[in-house]
Structures are given as C-alpha cells and as structure tokens.
Design an enzyme around this catalytic site. Structure first.
Site, PDB file in Angstrom:
ATOM      1  N   SER A 313      27.109  30.856 -26.442  1.00  0.00           N
ATOM      2  CA  SER A 313      25.915  30.301 -27.072  1.00  0.00           C
ATOM      3  C   SER A 313      24.611  30.574 -26.342  1.00  0.00           C
ATOM      4  O   SER A 313      23.537  30.347 -26.900  1.00  0.00           O
ATOM      5  CB  SER A 313      26.084  28.790 -27.249  1.00  0.00           C
ATOM      6  OG  SER A 313      27.126  28.518 -28.166  1.00  0.00           O
ATOM      7  N   THR A 314      24.664  31.036 -25.097  1.00  0.00           N
ATOM      8  CA  THR A 314      23.410  31.396 -24.432  1.00  0.00           C
ATOM      9  C   THR A 314      22.725  32.561 -25.147  1.00  0.00           C
ATOM     10  O   THR A 314      21.517  32.746 -25.047  1.00  0.00           O
ATOM     11  CB  THR A 314      23.668  31.776 -22.962  1.00  0.00           C
ATOM     12  OG1 THR A 314      24.652  32.814 -22.910  1.00  0.00           O
ATOM     13  CG2 THR A 314      24.147  30.575 -22.165  1.00  0.00           C
TER      14      THR A 314
END
Length: 828
Positions: A313-314
């Site tokens: 998700s970064t």
C-alpha cells in the site's frame, strides 16, 4: 740448410696459428656485435637497469562530517622459510607441526591448514589467507613467541620459532566494524573491491600507479650519468559520503533491537533528506563485519538497492498524487467501498475481506487504505496510459542512478504488457509491480519536497588527500518535476491525516512535537519456485516524512518475515512504529529541528489532542524556509550586510577579509534562526560561538571548518560547552560538549540474540490477501482489527480470509493474473 728449413716451418706454423687466432677472434667479435648483440644488450640492461612500481595510497572514506569510515592501515604478512640456504643456515622451519600449533591460536587458523602449507616442497611459502595482513597485535604475539621474555625480564636472543618472518604491508581498516557495511563495502585480502563504495568508486579511491627507473653499477649504486625516469604515483582521492554517522548510528541501534527480539529474515532502513536527495543513513540486516568479511553471511547484497519486492500500500501514494494532479480526486466525493468488479474479472476487494465500510468519502478511503478507491482512481479515471505515465515519471521501472553497484530497476510488467485489465488495475494499490527501497524513497521524496523527483546521492564530495581541496562535489540533481507544488502539498496533507487522525492506519507513527505524514504497507511473500502464496509470510513497511509542511527527513522501514507468532496486523505497533519513531525523533533532534509543542500525540488512553493544543497548532503557521545565498568569494563585510538584508543570523569564523567557506552550503534551504557559519581566509582569532540549544551537527560543522578538535557526550541538543562563548581560539583547544534529548525513545525488551538471516524481500507475484473489518480496541489508542479466527490469514489493518477451496494459486510471475481465479486484496 736443414736448420733454415726448420725455422721457416716454425715461422709458417706461428703465422698460421696467429692467423687462426685472429680469425677466430674476429669471428667472435663479429658474432657478439651482430648476431648476439641484441641478446647481450638485453642481459646488460637487466643488470644495469632497475625499475620499481610506486604504489599509490588508497583514499579514505568519511561520513559527511569527516568521521572516518575506512582507511589504509599498517599490517603484516606471515611467511615461512622451509629450506635452508646452506649447511650453516639454521633459520628455517624445522618442526612444521610444532610451528603450526604455536601459530594457530594467533592466526585463528586450523592446525591442519597450517601444516599443509608448512610441509610444501617450496623454499618459502605464505600461510594462506590466515597469514595475510595480520594486525599489529598479532605480529607482537608472534614476536613474543620467537623471542620470549625470561622471568628475569630479559628476552631470549635465539629465535624459538625459526623460519617464520613477517613483512610489512597495508590493509583496509574499517574502524566501526559492521557499521554501514553494505554501503561502504570492503576490500578482500588481495585488495580487490567487492561491493559498496569501495567497488563503485574503486578507480577514484585507488589512484594511479607510478614508477621509477635508473641505471646502477655492479655494487647496486645509481650511475651518476645513467638514464632514468621517475613518474610519481597519484594517490586516490578521499571520498565523503552523504551518510551522517550519528543518524546511521540511530538506524543501526533500531535495527539491532528488532533483530535481537524478532529475528526477521531481513530488514532495510533508509533515511534521506527529501529536499536534496541525499541519503543520510542506509542499513540492512543481516550484516557483516568488513574487517572479517570471510566470517560473515553468505548474502552480501545491499538490499536497499538490489532487492526487488512488491511494495503493497505504500505504492498508493503515487496513484493518489497522479489523481490529484489530473484533478480527478475530490476528498469529499463519496463511493461504495467493499469490492470492485471489472467485467469478466475476479472482484478486487478491500483488505477487510471485501466487507468495506459502506459509503465513505475519498479522504476516508485513503485513510483506511481502501483498494477499491485506488482502483476507481487508477482504473476508471487515470486509465492505463495515465498510470503508466505517472509511475514512470516517479522513477518506477528504472534505476535511480545512486552511486552504489548492482542497482536493480524493478518492473512494471503489468503496465507495459498487461494480460487483462485486472492486471494493471492491481498496480494502483501496490500489486503486480516490483520496486527497490531506494526507488520508493526517491518517489515519496518528490511529494515531500514539492513535486520534484531528485536523483538520490550517497556521495557528497571527493577531496584531494594532501590539500583537502574539493575535486568533485555532488549537486542537487532534479530528474524532472512530476507534480505541481499544489498537488504535492495536498498529497502531504492527506498523508498527514493518515497518521494524525482517525480512522488513519498510521496513527501509531505519530511523534509528539512533530507532524508526521506517511503510509503503511504490507505484502504477502511468494515462493519463488512455485509462485504460491507462502502462508503467514509477509513484508511489512512504513514510509513517512516530517515535519509535514517542511520535511527535513524521510524514513523508510521494511521488515521481512519476522519470527513471531503475533498477528501481522500488530507488526506496526511491535516493530515498525518503534523503529520509525525512534529514528525520526532522534534524528530531528540531532538536526536541531525544534519540536512544536502544540503538536500532540494521542496518549495510551486514546484521548485526542486537547482543543487548546489543536487551536494553537492551527494558529502556528510553519516557518517559511529561505534559500541561502552564495557567500563564498564575498568580502566579510559584504557577506554580513547581505545576511542582514535576508534576516539571516551568521557566525563569522576568523578575522580575514574574504569568505572562503560556508555552512550550510550555497542554495540550501534554511529556516529563520538556523545556524549559519562563514569562514574567512584567516581563521586565527576566531571567537567561540554559543552552541547551547544547537545540534551536534552544527558543532561538528564548525569544528571541521576551523580544524578544532571536538568531543561530545549524550544526544539531542547542546546543554554545556567546555569553552565559554566569546573565547578567542588559538587552534590547539579541545571543545567538549554535552547534549541532552527532549525525550528519549522507548527501548523494547531484548531477549538473547539469535542468528542472522540472509535475505530481504524477494521478487513477488501480484496477489495479497484480504481481511475483514472486525475491530478491537487498541490499548495504545485508536482501533485495530481484531485477531483472526482459526484458519484466517491476516494483514496490517485487517484480517484476511484464505482463498476458497479449489481456487488456483497465484501465477509464477508478477502480473500473470489472467490465469488466476482467486480474489485479490491487499493490506494497508
């Protein structure tokens, strides 16, 4: 008559002999001067001429403040003479077994290996790698064996270990042992560079060989009129890294604590200045000691630049910034969370197993790290070409060019050659693509600094080892502007709410006194041989920067598969958050970034920041940074006037009339009140500044600029200094400073250390598990997903259901999603 005949015969014979002798001599002279002339001349040249190679001194490696990290030190090589020169020679190895047993504990060598070398048929041998480049302490121990001291205090004159002698040489010394070993690299015992800066800049560090040639007589003396040539060796340059030893030390300490307690397969931490692209610290686990590299781990890769992994998700930060830049994101717009279906494809689900949170705003979708939101932004609005454009602009799929060897490019295969729409839709939330840690740092750094993608650097400058003159200096290098300043600011604000407000997934990364912006990430690991998901194996990460409105530091923390039974949604609280907050807070204090006391952190009771503090935080606008002019070359008076016009407070070091050095460097961004030092062309007579309340870095820069010896104790900001302010310095003083932190980071419990791992995230395939949205109260404040029930897989921010029975495993390669039948989700 007979007598006369005899005389004539004798005369004839003498004449014939004379003719024969002179003919032979003439032929010999002809033979020597023509046929053998070249060979004889070559032999004579060998006897007359002497040539000697002049070896250059290898340059040293320093941190940005002049702390030495690698240098050439004195060493010794152990040799053994196995056969005597003549009958009277007693200095040779007579008893190989006794000699081997005596040397083995000193050389840390196995006795059979030494015996093998000492029983060779050679006249003289080296003792393998064990006898190469030993330390001075080892040399002294060998000499004490050869000439032991008697009880009377006298040394024996007879050699008790005959045949062993030592020759002086040099070896590469790394005074801090395993400190930043993957960055620095090492030289092997044969002076071959193998990795890191030692390999990348080997040509500059090694210098150039010279040589001397002359003619000598039989006794070995140089002929006065003989021909000769002298070409001096050129010593290698000294390399100054952007690494800050103090910040690197904070990173090493944080890595050590987590490694000792949780023994992960691997870890990577990068600390960078997003305004310049300089890497201030880079650490990996497992690590090794470059002084004894042969006793280290098998995998010496610098995972920060060589290991590709699925970011999770970064990666959503890029999708978010691209949507804002294209005016496709309205934080107040709403959508239905839970699941997103592309016609004919398997549904993409939010990380709580597709349950979602009902109809929520786009802002809340970012805070909750909703996969559905990012698919809507990327798949529906940006579309394939838009995604491809922005991911490439942010540097994905190509090396950054940092000054480290073996850097990998990552891949965007599912954007370049998607097999189905779902393939590239998954890229929007961090699947179906692989990156390196340094790529992530550069990309998020562009958001932190206002929209410019900078080339990351780990080399600050190179200096002449004799004069100290700068030979080459790295400048701030803009690759391209990827988004506007307004877009970058809006993205920073949203990432700030991910950390500072509910229901953000990053609340545990708050630091009291500093506004932090960032994003969590979790990705499942895949078996590189089968492509199947490895049950319970994850890579957790967090990337964040602070202060949010004028970022000074960006920290990226990656942990690969720690050895713990704890639910991986708790990894942030257990490992990632303590590492991030410890490194970030201590580094900001060290850099003299004063905390804003109006910025509160949610306490363990879960109470929010008080209304009064919130109002104060809103009322206090961030200080506006200024670009520092170039003072070097100005007269001292003109520089002081210019500083006054720009409302800058400067300290002038010296009594000269011209500015020759400055700190910070020209065109750097500085805040009002920041320490600025100008050095004149006459340092003598410099007055000692008042360093109370200043950072260690300011003191070190001042000391380095005027060549003042300095020692420090503690961390944080200066509270005491041994030389009173205003004292006129003579250049021979020792400055001692005491520092104290505003607050000390918590220290987790440390069980007995375990074995080191050897890997960091491997290249992965595109699926991550989903998770449900069942929550329980987090004792530290905020909400955390509840632990999974039996049979469930879990992720940071939510629990995940395993694929249903009969569903196909993920494909062998990232992006091969067209062949799978599982439902894909990712964790925040």
């Amino acid at each position: 008559m007979e007598w006369k005949r005899k005389v004539n015969w004798r005369i004839l014979m003498v004449a014939l002999c004379t003719i024969l002798i002179f003919s032979t001599l003439s032929f010999r002279i002809y033979w020597l001067q023509t046929v053998k002339a070249t060979e004889i001349m070559e032999t004579a040249q060998v006897q007359w001429d002497r040539q000697q190679v002049l070896k250059p001194k290898r340059g040293a490696i320093y941190d940005r403040n002049g702390e030495i990290l690698a240098y050439n030190g004195k060493a010794y090589t152990v040799n053994a003479k196995l056969k005597p020169r003549n009958d009277k020679d007693e200095d040779f190895v007579k008893d190989p077994y006794y000699t081997a047993n005596m040397l083995a504990p000193i050389l840390n060598a196995p006795v059979p290996e030494l015996v093998k070398n000492l029983t060779k048929p050679n006249k003289v041998v080296e003792l393998g790698r064990y006898g190469l480049k030993i330390s001075e302490e080892q040399r002294n121990r060998i000499q004490n064996l050869q000439y032991p001291t008697l009880p009377s205090g006298e040394k024996l004159k007879k050699n008790q270990l005959p045949g062993i002698y030592l020759t002086e040489t040099t070896r590469r010394v790394y005074p801090n042992n395993a400190f930043a070993s993957h960055v620095i690299g090492y030289l092997d015992l044969y002076d071959e560079p193998k990795m890191g800066i030692e390999l990348q800049l080997n040509e500059q560090l090694a210098g150039k060989q010279g040589h001397i040639s002359y003619q000598r007589d039989r006794a070995g003396y140089q002929l006065p009129d003989g021909e000769g040539e002298y070409i001096p060796a050129i010593d290698g340059v000294d390399v100054y890294l952007t690494i800050d030893r103090q910040i690197q030390d904070y990173v090493e300490q944080a890595l050590d604590k987590v490694e000792q307690q949780y023994k992960p397969q691997g870890m990577t931490v990068i600390v960078a200045d997003p305004q310049t692209g300089e890497v201030l610290a880079m650490g990996n686990r497992s690590q090794f000691n470059p002084n004894m590299y042969y006793n280290g781990i098998e995998n010496y890769n610098n995972h920060a630049v060589t290991t590709m992994f699925e970011p999770g998700s970064t990666f959503k930060i890029i999708t978010l910034a691209a949507a804002i830049e294209e005016k496709m994101f309205n934080q107040n717009e709403t959508y239905q969370s839970g699941a997103y279906t592309i016609k004919g494809q398997i549904p993409i689900r939010d990380h709580n197993n597709g349950a979602g949170w009902g109809t929520i705003s786009f802002l809340e979708g970012v805070q909750r790290s909703s996969n559905v939101l990012f698919v809507k932004l990327g798949y529906e609005r940006l579309k394939l070409e838009g995604l491809k454009k922005y991911f490439k602009k942010f540097g994905m799929g190509q090396p950054t060019g940092i000054e480290l060897p073996y850097e990998k490019a990552g891949n965007l295969n599912n954007l370049e050659k998607p097999r189905s729409p779902r393939d590239w839709a998954a890229t929007t939330y961090g699947q179906a693509a692989t990156v390196t840690a340094i790529q992530q740092v550069a990309a998020v750094g562009a958001i932190a600094n206002g929209g410019e993608l900078l080339k990351p650097h780990i080399v600050k400058e190179m200096r002449d080892p004799h004069t100290g003159a700068v030979v080459n200096r790295t400048q701030r290098e803009v690759v391209e502007r990827v988004v506007s300043e307004a877009t970058a600011k809006q993205t920073r604000d949203i990432l700030g709410k991910v950390v500072s407000e509910k229901p953000g997934t990053g609340q545990q990364y708050q630091i009291e006194g500093y506004q932090v912006a960032g994003k969590t990430g979790t990705a499942q690991k895949y078996d590189p041989n089968t492509g199947k998901i490895m049950d319970g194996r994850y890579v957790g990460s967090f990337i964040g920067f602070a202060p949010k409105d004028n970022p000074k530091l960006l920290v990226y923390v990656v942990i690969d598969d720690p050895q713990t039974d704890a639910w991986y949604a708790m990894w942030g609280q257990m490992m990632l958050a303590p590492m991030f907050t410890s490194i970030m807070e201590r580094s900001l204090q060290y850099l003299q970034q004063q905390p804003d006391l109006s910025v509160g952190k949610n306490k363990q009771s879960g109470k929010e920041t008080s209304k009064k503090a919130t109002q104060a935080a809103l009322a206090s606008a961030p200080a506006t940074p200024k670009t520092l002019p170039k003072f070097e070359g100005m007269s001292t008076t003109a520089a002081q006037m210019r500083a006054k016009q720009d409302n800058l407070t400067v300290t002038v070091a010296g009594t000269g009339t011209k500015i020759v050095k400055q700190y910070p460097e020209a065109y750097d961004q500085v805040l009002p009140g920041e320490q600025i030092i100008l050095v004149t062309d006459r340092v003598k007579g410099t007055k000692m500044p008042d360093f109370k309340g200043k950072s260690l870095r300011d003191v070190m820069e001042f000391s380095s600029l005027i060549n003042l010896e300095m020692k420090s104790t503690g961390t944080g900001f200066v509270t005491q200094q041994s030389i009173p302010p205003g004292t006129v310095l003579q250049g021979t003083e020792l400055l001692q400073v005491t520092l104290q932190s505003v607050s000390e980071p918590s220290v987790p419990a440390t069980p007995p250390p375990g074995q080191e791992g050897s890997t960091v995230p491997a290249t992965t395939t595109p699926n991550n598990p989903g998770s449900n949205n069942t929550t329980t109260t987090n004792p530290a404040g905020g909400n955390n997903p509840a632990p999974p029930s039996s049979g469930q897989q879990t992720g940071q921010g939510g629990a995940a259901q395993p694929p249903a029975s009969g569903q196909a495993p993920p494909p062998d390669k990232p992006g091969d999603q067209s062949t799978q039948t599982t439902q894909t989700t990712t964790t925040p």
